[in-house]
Write a protein that holds these residues in place. Structure first.
Motif, PDB file in Angstrom:
ATOM      1  N   HIS A   1     -56.977   1.209  -7.110  1.00  0.00           N
ATOM      2  CA  HIS A   1     -56.719  -0.211  -6.833  1.00  0.00           C
ATOM      3  C   HIS A   1     -55.207  -0.478  -6.844  1.00  0.00           C
ATOM      4  O   HIS A   1     -54.708  -1.220  -7.675  1.00  0.00           O
ATOM      5  CB  HIS A   1     -57.383  -1.091  -7.890  1.00  0.00           C
ATOM      6  CG  HIS A   1     -58.885  -1.037  -7.892  1.00  0.00           C
ATOM      7  ND1 HIS A   1     -59.597   0.090  -8.238  1.00  0.00           N
ATOM      8  CD2 HIS A   1     -59.807  -1.984  -7.599  1.00  0.00           C
ATOM      9  CE1 HIS A   1     -60.905  -0.174  -8.162  1.00  0.00           C
ATOM     10  NE2 HIS A   1     -61.048  -1.416  -7.770  1.00  0.00           N
ATOM     11  N   PHE A   2     -54.477   0.142  -5.925  1.00  0.00           N
ATOM     12  CA  PHE A   2     -53.008   0.020  -5.916  1.00  0.00           C
ATOM     13  C   PHE A   2     -52.442   0.333  -7.302  1.00  0.00           C
ATOM     14  O   PHE A   2     -51.724  -0.477  -7.888  1.00  0.00           O
ATOM     15  CB  PHE A   2     -52.553  -1.375  -5.477  1.00  0.00           C
ATOM     16  CG  PHE A   2     -52.700  -1.644  -4.014  1.00  0.00           C
ATOM     17  CD1 PHE A   2     -52.421  -0.663  -3.076  1.00  0.00           C
ATOM     18  CD2 PHE A   2     -53.096  -2.887  -3.559  1.00  0.00           C
ATOM     19  CE1 PHE A   2     -52.557  -0.914  -1.709  1.00  0.00           C
ATOM     20  CE2 PHE A   2     -53.221  -3.156  -2.200  1.00  0.00           C
ATOM     21  CZ  PHE A   2     -52.956  -2.166  -1.271  1.00  0.00           C
ATOM     22  N   HIS A   3     -52.785   1.504  -7.806  1.00  0.00           N
ATOM     23  CA  HIS A   3     -52.151   1.943  -9.045  1.00  0.00           C
ATOM     24  C   HIS A   3     -51.198   3.083  -8.732  1.00  0.00           C
ATOM     25  O   HIS A   3     -49.995   2.884  -8.679  1.00  0.00           O
ATOM     26  CB  HIS A   3     -53.218   2.311 -10.079  1.00  0.00           C
ATOM     27  CG  HIS A   3     -53.838   1.089 -10.699  1.00  0.00           C
ATOM     28  ND1 HIS A   3     -55.183   0.843 -10.703  1.00  0.00           N
ATOM     29  CD2 HIS A   3     -53.273   0.032 -11.318  1.00  0.00           C
ATOM     30  CE1 HIS A   3     -55.418  -0.321 -11.301  1.00  0.00           C
ATOM     31  NE2 HIS A   3     -54.269  -0.825 -11.682  1.00  0.00           N
ATOM     32  N   GLN A   4     -51.749   4.267  -8.496  1.00  0.00           N
ATOM     33  CA  GLN A   4     -50.876   5.387  -8.128  1.00  0.00           C
ATOM     34  C   GLN A   4     -50.676   5.458  -6.617  1.00  0.00           C
ATOM     35  O   GLN A   4     -49.639   5.922  -6.147  1.00  0.00           O
ATOM     36  CB  GLN A   4     -51.473   6.703  -8.645  1.00  0.00           C
ATOM     37  CG  GLN A   4     -50.584   7.912  -8.376  1.00  0.00           C
ATOM     38  CD  GLN A   4     -51.050   9.149  -9.102  1.00  0.00           C
ATOM     39  OE1 GLN A   4     -51.761   9.063 -10.083  1.00  0.00           O
ATOM     40  NE2 GLN A   4     -50.648  10.306  -8.618  1.00  0.00           N
ATOM     41  N   LEU A   5     -51.670   5.047  -5.874  1.00  0.00           N
ATOM     42  CA  LEU A   5     -51.587   5.143  -4.407  1.00  0.00           C
ATOM     43  C   LEU A   5     -51.066   3.832  -3.852  1.00  0.00           C
ATOM     44  O   LEU A   5     -51.549   2.762  -4.189  1.00  0.00           O
ATOM     45  CB  LEU A   5     -52.973   5.472  -3.836  1.00  0.00           C
ATOM     46  CG  LEU A   5     -53.627   6.718  -4.438  1.00  0.00           C
ATOM     47  CD1 LEU A   5     -54.965   6.993  -3.773  1.00  0.00           C
ATOM     48  CD2 LEU A   5     -52.710   7.938  -4.336  1.00  0.00           C
TER      49      LEU A   5
ATOM     50  N   HIS B   1     -59.892   2.145 -13.091  1.00  0.00           N
ATOM     51  CA  HIS B   1     -61.190   1.688 -13.590  1.00  0.00           C
ATOM     52  C   HIS B   1     -62.349   1.969 -12.645  1.00  0.00           C
ATOM     53  O   HIS B   1     -63.499   1.891 -13.054  1.00  0.00           O
ATOM     54  CB  HIS B   1     -61.127   0.198 -13.955  1.00  0.00           C
ATOM     55  CG  HIS B   1     -61.085  -0.745 -12.794  1.00  0.00           C
ATOM     56  ND1 HIS B   1     -59.917  -1.255 -12.276  1.00  0.00           N
ATOM     57  CD2 HIS B   1     -62.078  -1.262 -12.042  1.00  0.00           C
ATOM     58  CE1 HIS B   1     -60.203  -2.050 -11.262  1.00  0.00           C
ATOM     59  NE2 HIS B   1     -61.499  -2.090 -11.099  1.00  0.00           N
TER      60      HIS B   1
ATOM     61  N   TYR C   1     -51.636  -0.197 -17.443  1.00  0.00           N
ATOM     62  CA  TYR C   1     -51.235  -1.390 -18.197  1.00  0.00           C
ATOM     63  C   TYR C   1     -51.929  -2.646 -17.684  1.00  0.00           C
ATOM     64  O   TYR C   1     -52.418  -3.461 -18.471  1.00  0.00           O
ATOM     65  CB  TYR C   1     -49.704  -1.523 -18.138  1.00  0.00           C
ATOM     66  CG  TYR C   1     -49.202  -2.945 -18.041  1.00  0.00           C
ATOM     67  CD1 TYR C   1     -49.311  -3.815 -19.127  1.00  0.00           C
ATOM     68  CD2 TYR C   1     -48.633  -3.424 -16.852  1.00  0.00           C
ATOM     69  CE1 TYR C   1     -48.868  -5.132 -19.029  1.00  0.00           C
ATOM     70  CE2 TYR C   1     -48.192  -4.714 -16.748  1.00  0.00           C
ATOM     71  CZ  TYR C   1     -48.315  -5.580 -17.828  1.00  0.00           C
ATOM     72  OH  TYR C   1     -47.891  -6.869 -17.721  1.00  0.00           O
ATOM     73  N   ASN C   2     -52.000  -2.838 -16.372  1.00  0.00           N
ATOM     74  CA  ASN C   2     -52.581  -4.105 -15.906  1.00  0.00           C
ATOM     75  C   ASN C   2     -54.096  -4.148 -16.092  1.00  0.00           C
ATOM     76  O   ASN C   2     -54.683  -5.228 -16.114  1.00  0.00           O
ATOM     77  CB  ASN C   2     -52.155  -4.437 -14.468  1.00  0.00           C
ATOM     78  CG  ASN C   2     -52.675  -3.473 -13.431  1.00  0.00           C
ATOM     79  OD1 ASN C   2     -53.326  -2.488 -13.751  1.00  0.00           O
ATOM     80  ND2 ASN C   2     -52.377  -3.750 -12.170  1.00  0.00           N
TER      81      ASN C   2
ATOM     82  N   ARG D   1     -54.343  -5.090 -19.776  1.00  0.00           N
ATOM     83  CA  ARG D   1     -53.968  -6.502 -19.871  1.00  0.00           C
ATOM     84  C   ARG D   1     -55.115  -7.413 -19.445  1.00  0.00           C
ATOM     85  O   ARG D   1     -55.455  -8.368 -20.131  1.00  0.00           O
ATOM     86  CB  ARG D   1     -52.763  -6.705 -18.951  1.00  0.00           C
ATOM     87  CG  ARG D   1     -52.194  -8.100 -18.893  1.00  0.00           C
ATOM     88  CD  ARG D   1     -51.121  -8.177 -17.807  1.00  0.00           C
ATOM     89  NE  ARG D   1     -51.703  -8.213 -16.465  1.00  0.00           N
ATOM     90  CZ  ARG D   1     -51.071  -7.841 -15.348  1.00  0.00           C
ATOM     91  NH1 ARG D   1     -49.827  -7.385 -15.402  1.00  0.00           N
ATOM     92  NH2 ARG D   1     -51.677  -7.907 -14.180  1.00  0.00           N
ATOM     93  N   GLU D   2     -55.716  -7.120 -18.305  1.00  0.00           N
ATOM     94  CA  GLU D   2     -56.695  -8.044 -17.741  1.00  0.00           C
ATOM     95  C   GLU D   2     -58.110  -7.793 -18.233  1.00  0.00           C
ATOM     96  O   GLU D   2     -58.879  -8.740 -18.415  1.00  0.00           O
ATOM     97  CB  GLU D   2     -56.656  -7.946 -16.208  1.00  0.00           C
ATOM     98  CG  GLU D   2     -57.525  -9.006 -15.523  1.00  0.00           C
ATOM     99  CD  GLU D   2     -57.340  -9.033 -14.005  1.00  0.00           C
ATOM    100  OE1 GLU D   2     -56.392  -8.396 -13.508  1.00  0.00           O
ATOM    101  OE2 GLU D   2     -58.153  -9.689 -13.338  1.00  0.00           O
TER     102      GLU D   2
ATOM    103  N   ALA E   1     -63.557  -8.646  -0.587  1.00  0.00           N
ATOM    104  CA  ALA E   1     -63.439  -7.330  -1.233  1.00  0.00           C
ATOM    105  C   ALA E   1     -64.723  -6.525  -1.053  1.00  0.00           C
ATOM    106  O   ALA E   1     -64.996  -5.597  -1.816  1.00  0.00           O
ATOM    107  CB  ALA E   1     -63.113  -7.489  -2.714  1.00  0.00           C
TER     108      ALA E   1
ATOM    109  N   PHE F   1     -59.690  -0.469   0.588  1.00  0.00           N
ATOM    110  CA  PHE F   1     -58.819  -1.461   0.002  1.00  0.00           C
ATOM    111  C   PHE F   1     -57.710  -1.913   0.920  1.00  0.00           C
ATOM    112  O   PHE F   1     -57.316  -3.065   0.905  1.00  0.00           O
ATOM    113  CB  PHE F   1     -58.210  -0.772  -1.234  1.00  0.00           C
ATOM    114  CG  PHE F   1     -57.854  -1.665  -2.353  1.00  0.00           C
ATOM    115  CD1 PHE F   1     -58.849  -2.383  -2.991  1.00  0.00           C
ATOM    116  CD2 PHE F   1     -56.550  -1.790  -2.778  1.00  0.00           C
ATOM    117  CE1 PHE F   1     -58.531  -3.218  -4.039  1.00  0.00           C
ATOM    118  CE2 PHE F   1     -56.228  -2.618  -3.813  1.00  0.00           C
ATOM    119  CZ  PHE F   1     -57.224  -3.336  -4.451  1.00  0.00           C
TER     120      PHE F   1
END
Lengths: 120, 351
Positions: free
Chosen positions: B60-64, B129, B85-86, B89-90, B242, B154
């Motif tokens: 989900h736009f983390h590493q990629l 996740h 982290y996000n 956080r969420e 989505a 995505f």
């Protein structure tokens, strides 16, 4: 139109807790700093090997500087990046669970499909 | 050759852990039913006795990121750190560390490329996740090696839906041809109708219950012909912005095989989105029966194994506490989960 750069801003702010707070406190200043210093950094390249051509349009800069997620949605910012960062920025100001998320939805209620194109 | 112990397709909901470990006034009213359904679903993997997990999900736009976006990617690494982290956080998701299975990764990469899928690969992948949610719901002790398979659901332009189904079929064939005595479970998570960052988000149910009803029927019967006849990259914007995550369900229908009726199917209408859970047993034994009434009988047999499952649960709790640094806080929710377990036999033969 530089949807990619708007997304890059949302993405790089969202993944850094210090930048999330900085953008919350000082949106216009953070956007100006980021555009000058970070917009052209290629994320997987050393700082010296940077791009030379990326900048916001006036509409994009204004929307980001104003925390204006409705305008950003309408400019075609990626919906997931937009939601995730703005939850981090503003959910804390609402007492009820999901109240911010529902206000976000309500402020976009004049939209039906097709939504603005998010393709980059 | 390797055995496919189970094929599992599920939604992934990042709020599950937080909702079901909350207590008192913080515990949402739907948490007990949700937890019971997840624990029943978990048992469908436990009883299949897998040795290794192929995990299909999407970053989900983390590493990629958009400067270098693969369509299909397989991880090949000895370990995968997990969660960001996000997400902490969420969603309150813990940091995790999962073991990899490089031999099976190499087999899927070589065979997949030779079969006409120009797969990207990663030797250092921090998963998110889409993979840790099903670990938390289905294998919370996080004790088995994984092979992550990432898809782009995505960022347009995305691959066509039929391509997801074809990749699923290829993964099935490649696992079956893997020269190993391991029992492999293939697990993939996606979405039904879902809206994120749009006017229909976080409603009282998913944005398009009619799509959800049809989609659950397609998945439960692995009716790829019907799904492919109705679903396109353009049409998937309609049920929710989505909803392209449904293509990961189509990949899993490819793994299950055309018209393979799920041995286990369940769903839960939550606020915001519908949850759905499916399990197939290609070798026939662990699932017991051939769907429908037979599946229900198999489940009755499974109920006898319930006590054994509870023991596995206790063992799992140790794995949980010791599994990774980030997990310690989960142990309390886990204990609460054990109580919920006794009453957890909420299950339907078909959605």
């Amino acid at each position: 139109m530089s949807k990619y750069l708007v997304n890059k801003f949302l993405y790089t702010i969202d993944r850094d807790p210090d930048l999330v707070e900085r953008y919350r406190q000082d949106p216009a200043g953070t956007v100006a700093w980021w555009e000058a210093e970070r917009a052209n950094v290629i994320l997987n390249c050393p700082g010296a090997e940077r791009s030379t051509w990326l900048s916001f349009t006036d509409a994009e800069r204004d929307a980001l500087s104003g925390h204006d997620y409705v305008a950003l949605f309408e400019l075609g910012a990626h919906n997931f990046l937009l939601l995730t960062l703005f939850i981090a920025l503003f959910e804390r100001d609402y007492d009820e669970p999901l109240a911010f998320q529902r206000e976000f939805a309500a402020r976009l209620s004049h939209w039906s499909v097709p939504y603005p194109d998010i393709a980059t | 050759m390797a055995t496919i112990a189970a094929i599992i397709a599920s939604t992934h909901h990042p709020f599950y852990l937080r909702a079901t470990t909350a207590t008192g006034d913080d515990r949402p009213p739907f948490a007990d039913e949700w937890q019971a359904k997840i624990e029943a679903f978990r048992e469908t993997l436990t009883r299949a006795r897998p040795d290794v997990l192929v995990m299909v999900g999407s970053d989900h736009f983390h590493q990629l990121w958009l400067d270098n976006m693969p369509q299909f990617l397989i991880g090949k690494a000895p370990f995968y750190d997990a969660n960001y982290y996000n997400e902490e956080r969420e969603f309150g998701l813990p940091r995790m560390k999962l073991r990899g299975h490089e031999d099976l990764s190499a087999h899927l990469l070589r065979g997949g490329i030779d079969a006409g899928f120009d797969l990207a690969f990663s030797n250092e992948l921090r998963v998110d996740h889409s993979i840790t949610c099903p670990i938390i719901t289905l294998r919370p002790q996080a004790d088995l090696p994984i092979v992550p398979v990432y898809t782009n659901i995505f960022a347009p332009p995305m691959p066509q839906p039929r391509r997801f189904a074809e990749l699923g079929r290829a993964i099935r064939a490649l696992v079956e041809s893997w020269p190993s005595d391991q029992r492999v479970a293939i697990i993939g998570t996606g979405h039904l109708s879902l809206e994120l960052g749009g006017p229909r988000q976080f409603g009282p149910h998913g944005p398009d219950p009619e799509f959800d009803r049809k989609a659950v029927g397609w998945i439960a019967s692995s009716d790829l012909d019907a799904a492919l006849a109705e679903v396109s990259l353009d049409s998937l914007w309609q049920p929710g912005n989505a909803t392209h995550g449904f293509m990961d369900f189509m990949l899993m229908m490819g793994v299950a095989g055309d018209n393979a009726k799920a041995d286990y199917a369940d769903s839960l209408d939550l606020f915001h989105t519908m949850e759905a859970y499916f399990t197939w047993y290609p070798e026939g034994e662990a699932g017991g029966g051939e769907g429908g009434a037979g599946g229900a009988e198999g489940w009755a047999g499974g109920a006898e194994g319930w006590a054994g499952g509870a023991e596995g649960w206790a063992g799992g709790a140790e794995g949980w506490a010791g599994g990774a640094e980030g997990w310690a806080g989960g142990a309390e929710g886990w204990a609460g989960g054990a109580e919920g377990w006794a009453g957890g036999a909420s299950r339907k033969a078909a959605p």
